[in-house]
Design an enzyme around this catalytic site. Structure first.
Site, PDB file in Angstrom:
ATOM      1  CD  GLU A 293      -2.516   1.817   0.523  1.00 60.49           C
ATOM      2  OE1 GLU A 293      -3.513   1.166   0.234  1.00 60.49           O
ATOM      3  OE2 GLU A 293      -2.224   2.903  -0.028  1.00 60.49           O
TER       4      GLU A 293
ATOM      5  CB  CYS B 226     -20.756   5.941  -2.544  1.00 59.91           C
ATOM      6  SG  CYS B 226     -22.170   6.280  -1.475  1.00 59.91           S
TER       7      CYS B 226
ATOM      8  CG  ASP C 250     -14.793   0.780  -4.496  1.00 57.45           C
ATOM      9  OD1 ASP C 250     -15.767   0.153  -4.036  1.00 57.45           O
ATOM     10  OD2 ASP C 250     -14.435   1.901  -4.072  1.00 57.45           O
TER      11      ASP C 250
ATOM     12  CE  LYS D 213     -17.073  -0.808  -9.609  1.00 60.53           C
ATOM     13  NZ  LYS D 213     -16.725  -2.233  -9.426  1.00 60.53           N
ATOM     14  CB  THR D 214     -21.058   0.646  -0.890  1.00 56.02           C
ATOM     15  OG1 THR D 214     -21.481  -0.702  -0.609  1.00 56.02           O
ATOM     16  CG2 THR D 214     -22.027   1.286  -1.865  1.00 56.02           C
TER      17      THR D 214
ATOM     18  CB  CYS E 152     -26.487   3.526  -1.105  1.00 58.79           C
ATOM     19  SG  CYS E 152     -25.842   5.118  -1.565  1.00 58.79           S
TER      20      CYS E 152
HETATM   21  P1  FAD Z   1     -10.333   1.935  -1.164  1.00 61.26           P
HETATM   22  O1  FAD Z   1     -10.849   2.006   0.222  1.00 61.26           O
HETATM   23  O2  FAD Z   1     -10.462   3.151  -2.010  1.00 61.26           O
HETATM   24  O3  FAD Z   1      -8.807   1.474  -1.065  1.00 61.26           O
HETATM   25  C1  FAD Z   1      -7.982   1.233  -2.186  1.00 61.26           C
HETATM   26  C2  FAD Z   1      -6.536   1.261  -1.713  1.00 61.26           C
HETATM   27  O4  FAD Z   1      -5.692   0.724  -2.742  1.00 61.26           O
HETATM   28  C3  FAD Z   1      -6.037   2.660  -1.419  1.00 61.26           C
HETATM   29  O5  FAD Z   1      -5.509   2.738  -0.114  1.00 61.26           O
HETATM   30  C4  FAD Z   1      -4.967   2.904  -2.481  1.00 61.26           C
HETATM   31  O6  FAD Z   1      -3.905   3.718  -2.023  1.00 61.26           O
HETATM   32  C5  FAD Z   1      -4.508   1.485  -2.783  1.00 61.26           C
HETATM   33  N1  FAD Z   1      -3.923   1.328  -4.106  1.00 61.26           N
HETATM   34  C6  FAD Z   1      -4.307   1.882  -5.283  1.00 61.26           C
HETATM   35  N2  FAD Z   1      -3.481   1.523  -6.272  1.00 61.26           N
HETATM   36  C7  FAD Z   1      -2.547   0.691  -5.724  1.00 61.26           C
HETATM   37  C8  FAD Z   1      -1.429  -0.004  -6.249  1.00 61.26           C
HETATM   38  N3  FAD Z   1      -1.090   0.082  -7.535  1.00 61.26           N
HETATM   39  N4  FAD Z   1      -0.699  -0.765  -5.401  1.00 61.26           N
HETATM   40  C9  FAD Z   1      -1.033  -0.877  -4.083  1.00 61.26           C
HETATM   41  N5  FAD Z   1      -2.091  -0.212  -3.536  1.00 61.26           N
HETATM   42  C10 FAD Z   1      -2.839   0.555  -4.352  1.00 61.26           C
HETATM   43  N6  FAD Z   1     -19.562   3.445   0.985  1.00 61.26           N
HETATM   44  C11 FAD Z   1     -20.562   3.065   1.849  1.00 61.26           C
HETATM   45  O7  FAD Z   1     -20.706   1.887   2.153  1.00 61.26           O
HETATM   46  N7  FAD Z   1     -21.424   3.980   2.381  1.00 61.26           N
HETATM   47  C12 FAD Z   1     -21.318   5.300   2.093  1.00 61.26           C
HETATM   48  O8  FAD Z   1     -22.098   6.108   2.600  1.00 61.26           O
HETATM   49  C13 FAD Z   1     -20.293   5.730   1.187  1.00 61.26           C
HETATM   50  N8  FAD Z   1     -20.158   7.033   0.862  1.00 61.26           N
HETATM   51  C14 FAD Z   1     -19.105   7.434   0.072  1.00 61.26           C
HETATM   52  C15 FAD Z   1     -18.956   8.786  -0.187  1.00 61.26           C
HETATM   53  C16 FAD Z   1     -17.878   9.251  -0.929  1.00 61.26           C
HETATM   54  C17 FAD Z   1     -17.734  10.720  -1.203  1.00 61.26           C
HETATM   55  C18 FAD Z   1     -16.910   8.324  -1.415  1.00 61.26           C
HETATM   56  C19 FAD Z   1     -15.711   8.813  -2.180  1.00 61.26           C
HETATM   57  C20 FAD Z   1     -17.071   6.966  -1.174  1.00 61.26           C
HETATM   58  C21 FAD Z   1     -18.169   6.505  -0.434  1.00 61.26           C
HETATM   59  N9  FAD Z   1     -18.373   5.149  -0.174  1.00 61.26           N
HETATM   60  C22 FAD Z   1     -19.407   4.744   0.659  1.00 61.26           C
HETATM   61  C23 FAD Z   1     -17.584   4.122  -0.907  1.00 61.26           C
HETATM   62  C24 FAD Z   1     -16.455   3.491  -0.117  1.00 61.26           C
HETATM   63  O9  FAD Z   1     -15.583   4.472   0.400  1.00 61.26           O
HETATM   64  C25 FAD Z   1     -15.694   2.536  -1.061  1.00 61.26           C
HETATM   65  O10 FAD Z   1     -16.604   1.690  -1.730  1.00 61.26           O
HETATM   66  C26 FAD Z   1     -14.690   1.686  -0.280  1.00 61.26           C
HETATM   67  O11 FAD Z   1     -13.714   2.507   0.320  1.00 61.26           O
HETATM   68  C27 FAD Z   1     -14.057   0.641  -1.218  1.00 61.26           C
HETATM   69  O12 FAD Z   1     -13.002  -0.032  -0.600  1.00 61.26           O
HETATM   70  P2  FAD Z   1     -11.775  -0.562  -1.465  1.00 61.26           P
HETATM   71  O13 FAD Z   1     -10.890  -1.285  -0.497  1.00 61.26           O
HETATM   72  O14 FAD Z   1     -12.267  -1.267  -2.668  1.00 61.26           O
HETATM   73  O15 FAD Z   1     -11.053   0.762  -1.994  1.00 61.26           O
END
Ligand code: FAD
Ligand code: UQ1
Length: 417
Positions: free
Chosen positions: A33, A160, A295, A303-304, A338
Site C-alpha cells: 500500500e 457510492c 471497488d 461499489k460501497t 447506500c
Molecule cells: P479503497 O478504500 O479506495 O482502497 C484502495 C486502496 O488501494 C487505497 O488505499 C490505495 O492507495 C490502494 N492502491 C491503489 N493503487 C494501488 C497499487 N497500484 N498498489 C497498491 N495499492 C494501491 N460506501 C458506503 O458503504 N457507504 C457510504 O455512505 C459511502 N459514501 C461514500 C462517499 C464518498 C464521497 C466516497 C468517495 C465513497 C463513499 N463510499 C461509501 C464508498 C467506499 O468508500 C468505497 O466503496 C470503499 O472505500 C471501497 O473499498 P476498497 O478497499 O475497494 O477501496
C-alpha cells in the site's frame, strides 16, 4: 525477491479488513500500500456539507493495518499470476502463494476537459470524491449567493452511486438556511436514465426532488468545464451526443472512474478492466489462488464500503478453505447498501442485492426519510468502521437482518454449492 504466503494489494477499506482477518499469519502476510494515510471516504459527504471535520475521516496507515503483518509502502505495478508474483514500482519482485486484490477505483478527473483546471482555480467548483477537493465544498456553499447550482453524475461505474445526490440535498438545505434558495436553480445532471438503480428507492427519491424543487436532467454527461466563463458542457446521450451548456455559480463534480491503470492491463482483468471474480465466491475465474474485493472487482453490485464489509467475511471463509484444500462455497448475494442522506437530519437507507431486490436490515420500510438512519450514518457507522470493520470484526449487517426478521425474510438468491 521476497516470498509471502499471502500478499494483499491495497490497504484501503477492503484490503485492511482482509489483512486483519489473516493477522494470525503474522509475517507470512504482507500489505502492499503506497499511501501514508487511510481514509474513511463515506464521511466526505458530511465533510462537504460542513457537518463533520475532515480529520475524523483520516488515520495514519500504520495505525489501521494489522501490527503483526508486514507493510510494504509501495505501489504494485505488474501482476504475473501465472508465476505467482507481483512487481513493485521500485522493481522489487514479491512472490506469493495466495493473492488478494483490493486496489479500489481510480478517479479520472482528467477525462473531463478543464475539470482539473477548474478545481485548481475556481473557488466555486468542488468535489467530495477527492481528499483535496472535498475541502473546497463547504466554503463554496457558504459563499453561494444564488444562481445555478449544478451537480453531475458521470457516464461510468462509480463508488457510492448515491453520493452525487446526497451532497446536492445537503447543499439545497444550506441554500435554504442562507435564504438564497428562492433565487437558485438546483440542477442534477446525470448520465444515467434513472435517479437510482433500484426502483423502490428511485420512487422515494423522485418524491424528494419534487418536494425540494430540484431539476433532474437525465442522460446528461459532463464533457468540459470552462471556469473562465463558468460554463459546463454536457453531451446529451439520448440525442446523438448533442451538446448542451449550463452556466454555473456552484459546480459539484463527480469524476468519471475506472479500474486502476495497472490492473486494466494485467492478466487478472476482464474486458472492462476489473478483477475477474466468481460473483458468489470472490475467487478469481482463472487463478484459483487469487481473490479480490471492493471497488476494483467485476462483482456486478453497487461499489460501497458496506458491500466490501460483506465481501470481506466471505472472502476470509473461502480463501481459508482454499488454503486448507477445501472447496469454496457460494455465499455472496451481492449485498450492498447506500445511506441516501437527504438532509442534515434524514436518510433513506437503501440495501439491496445482485438482483436489485431490497434486502433491508430493519423489519419495516426503509424507503422513508428517517432520523434513525441519519444518526446511524453520522454517529454509529464511523465507529463501526474504525473499530469493527478495519479490525476484521464486521462482516456487514446480515446477521442483524436475520435476527430481526425472525427467519421470515426473503431468502438470498444463491446457487447451491
Ligand atoms: P479503497 O478504500 O479506495 O482502497 C484502495 C486502496 O488501494 C487505497 O488505499 C490505495 O492507495 C490502494 N492502491 C491503489 N493503487 C494501488 C497499487 N497500484 N498498489 C497498491 N495499492 C494501491 N460506501 C458506503 O458503504 N457507504 C457510504 O455512505 C459511502 N459514501 C461514500 C462517499 C464518498 C464521497 C466516497 C468517495 C465513497 C463513499 N463510499 C461509501 C464508498 C467506499 O468508500 C468505497 O466503496 C470503499 O472505500 C471501497 O473499498 P476498497 O478497499 O475497494 O477501496
Ligand atoms: C456498512 O456496513 C458500512 O460499512 C462499514 C457502511 O459504510 C460506511 C454503510 O454505509 C452501511 C450502511 C453499512 C451497513 C450497516 C448497517 C448497520 C445497516
Amino acid at each position: 525477491s521476497s516470498r509471502y504466503k499471502l500478499v494483499v494489494v491495497g490497504g484501503g477499506t477492503g484490503g485492511c479488513a482482509v489483512a486483519s482477518k489473516f493477522a494470525s499469519l503474522g509475517k507470512e502476510c504482507v500489505v502492499v500500500e503506497p499511501s501514508d494515510l487511510h481514509y474513511y471516504q463515506p464521511l466526505w459527504t458530511l465533510v462537504g456539507a460542513g457537518l463533520k471535520g475532515f480529520r475524523l475521516s483520516v488515520q495514519p496507515m500504520r495505525e489501521v493495518l494489522p501490527k503483526t503483518c508486514d507493510w510494504i509502502k509501495e505501489k504494485a505495478v505488474t501482476f504475473n499470476p501465472k508465476e505467482n508474483y507481483i512487481v513493485l514500482e521500485s522493481g522489487a519482485k514479491i512472490e506469493y502463494q495466495y493473492l488478494v486484490v483490493a486496489m479500489g477505483i481510480q478517479l479520472d478527473y482528467d477525462k473531463v476537459r478543464g475539470a482539473l483546471d477548474a478545481l485548481e482555480n475556481d473557488p466555486v467548483v468542488a468535489s467530495i470524491y477527492h481528499p483535496k477537493w472535498v475541502h473546497k465544498t463547504f466554503p463554496a456553499l457558504q459563499e453561494f449567493k444564488g444562481g445555478n447550482a449544478v451537480f453531475t453524475f458521470p457516464n461510468t461505474p462509480i463508488k457510492c452511486a448515491g453520493a452525487p445526490q446526497k451532497i446536492m440535498y445537503l447543499s439545497d438545505e444550506i441554500f435554504r438556511m442562507l435564504d438564497v434558495r428562492d433565487k437558485t436553480s438546483v440542477i442534477y445532471n446525470t448520465a444515467l436514465g434513472v435517479i437510482f438503480g433500484v426502483k423502490k428507492y428511485a420512487d422515494a427519491l423522485l418524491k424528494v426532488v419534487d418536494k425540494r424543487d430540484i431539476k433532474v436532467n437525465y442522460k446528461h454527461n459532463l464533457v468540459e468545464v470552462n471556469h473562465k466563463t463558468r460554463t459546463a458542457t454536457f453531451e446529451n446521450l439520448d440525442d446523438n451526443s448533442k451538446q448542451v451548456y449550463f452556466q454555473y455559480d456552484f459546480l459539484h463534480l463527480t469524476p468519471p472512474m475506472s479500474s486502476p491503470d495497472v490492473l486494466k492491463k494485467s492478466p487478472l482483468a476482464n474486458e472492462g478492466g476489473w478483477v475477474d471474480l466468481h460473483k458468489h465466491t470472490l475467487q478469481h475465474v482463472k487463478f484459483p489462488n487469487v481473490f479480490g474485493l471492493g471497488d476494483c472487482t467485476s462483482l456486478p453490485t453497487s461499489k460501497t464500503a458496506a458491500a466490501a464489509a460483506s465481501q470481506c467475511g466471505i472472502l476470509h471463509k473461502n480463501l481459508s478453505a482454499v488454503m486448507s484444500g477445501k472447496p469454496t462455497v457460494p455465499l455472496y448475494d451481492g449485498y450492498t447498501s447506500c445511506p441516501l442522506v437527504t438532509s442534515s437530519k434524514h436518510c433513506i437507507l437503501a440495501e439491496f442485492d445482485y438482483e436489485g431486490q431490497p434486502l433491508e436490515t430493519l423489519p419495516f420500510n426503509q424507503a422513508r426519510e428517517m432520523r434513525l438512519m441519519y444518526n446511524m450514518k453520522a454517529h454509529l457507522l464511523p465507529a463501526l468502521y474504525w473499530n469493527g470493520m478495519l479490525r476484521g470484526r464486521w462482516n456487514g449487517p446480515s446477521f442483524v437482518r436475520k435476527l430481526l426478521h425472525l427467519g421470515l425474510g426473503r431468502k438470498p438468491n444463491l446457487p447451491s454449492s
